[in-house]
Write an enzyme that holds these catalytic residues in place. Structure first.
Site, short mmCIF file in Angstrom:
data_model
loop_
_atom_site.label_atom_id
_atom_site.label_comp_id
_atom_site.label_asym_id
_atom_site.label_seq_id
_atom_site.Cartn_x
_atom_site.Cartn_y
_atom_site.Cartn_z
N SER A 46 0.83 -1.21 0.00
CA SER A 46 0.00 0.00 0.00
C SER A 46 0.86 1.26 0.00
O SER A 46 0.47 2.28 -0.57
CB SER A 46 -0.96 0.00 1.19
OG SER A 46 -0.26 -0.02 2.41
N GLU A 47 2.06 1.19 0.62
CA GLU A 47 2.96 2.34 0.59
C GLU A 47 4.42 1.89 0.55
O GLU A 47 4.81 0.91 1.21
CB GLU A 47 2.80 3.22 1.84
CG GLU A 47 1.42 3.79 2.05
CD GLU A 47 1.04 4.90 1.10
OE1 GLU A 47 1.94 5.42 0.39
OE2 GLU A 47 -0.15 5.26 1.07
N THR A 48 5.21 2.60 -0.21
CA THR A 48 6.67 2.54 -0.14
C THR A 48 7.16 3.92 0.27
O THR A 48 6.78 4.92 -0.33
CB THR A 48 7.30 2.13 -1.47
OG1 THR A 48 6.89 0.79 -1.80
CG2 THR A 48 8.82 2.17 -1.41
#
Length: 270
Positions: A46-48
């Site tokens: 969902s996030e980097t």
């Protein structure tokens, strides 16, 4: 071929394979945005988060967050994960780290086994329920709220935690309500003050396991409704996560735990 460290950290949990996984990539400088987006898509989380040392006197690192499809302006779990990497690998002697972000300088301090983030409070206001939203979510909300910040999400208030757990949103139908994401929330049970689930199909995320930034909106709402400024919240996704919240004026303190589950090397050409 350049090699960069890459960590995967489960945020808002003390147990591996729960909470919300984020990738954290410390760099010496940001490459072009197209490469950052490709790395985030490759990670498919969902996030980097990408962090580089800051030249500012007001911050220690510059921090940017990417979903598999876009850069976002505020993210909680990847900030928590970034702090864990700083405190564990980069500067274990530090008790505080300051990240310069698109949402200003966000400080994270270490409190025993938790990390406490200092985030903006985005007070929610009543918002007309968009026609068809209840059908798209799988249940009609009692009320809908939205902060006065244009890029933030709609918060849907339900009667009880069981309704939130049972939601079966239609991601394709929710995309029609662009550009919003959706925070479904309800009163908690037992020692939990409130629960939530979060859905961001317009950002490439069908359901986000634990969403720190959503509590910038939900914490002020529940603080006012429950008459208390210190709250314990649980995100009741399949992975689940726990958040300890303090609402103070125009800020929300968001605390949680984190556990590292993977580390490796990112290989970049050039």
């Amino acid at each position: 071929m350049r090699e960069c460290a890459l960590y995967q950290v489960d945020a808002f949990t003390s147990r591996p394979f729960r909470g919300n996984p984020a990738a954290v990539c410390p760099l010496t400088a940001f490459p072009d945005d197209a490469l950052l987006q490709k790395i985030a898509l490759e990670n498919n989380l969902s996030e980097t988060a990408f962090i580089v040392p800051s030249a500012s006197d007001d911050a220690d690192y510059e921090l940017r967050w990417f979903t598999p499809t876009m850069e976002v302006q505020l993210c909680g779990h990847a900030t928590l994960a970034s702090a864990h990497v700083v405190f564990t690998h980069l500067h274990p002697e530090w008790e505080m780290v300051r990240f310069n972000t698109a949402s200003g300088v966000l400080a994270v301090i270490r409190h025993g086994g938790r990390y406490e983030m200092d985030f903006p409070s985005l007070h929610p206001y009543p918002y007309d329920i968009p026609q068809g939203l209840g059908d798209a979510m799988g249940a009609e909300p009692m009320a809908v709220c939205k902060s006065d910040r244009a890029d933030r999400d709609l918060m849907l208030v339900y009667e009880d935690a069981a309704t939130v757990r049972a939601l079966t949103p239609d991601s394709a139908a929710l995309k029609a309500f662009a550009p919003f994401g959706f925070i479904a929330t309800a009163p908690g049970e037992g020692d939990v003050d409130f629960v939530s689930r979060c859905f961001f199909p317009n950002h490439g995320i069908a359901e986000d396991p634990v969403t720190g930034s959503a509590h910038c909106v939900s914490a002020p709402y529940w603080a006012e409704r429950l008459g208390k400024n210190t709250l314990y919240a649980r995100q009741v996704s399949a992975r689940g996560g726990d958040l300890w919240l303090t609402v103070k004026g125009d800020r929300v303190k968001i605390a949680g735990q984190a556990v590292e589950v993977m580390r490796g090397r990112l290989l970049l050409a050039g």
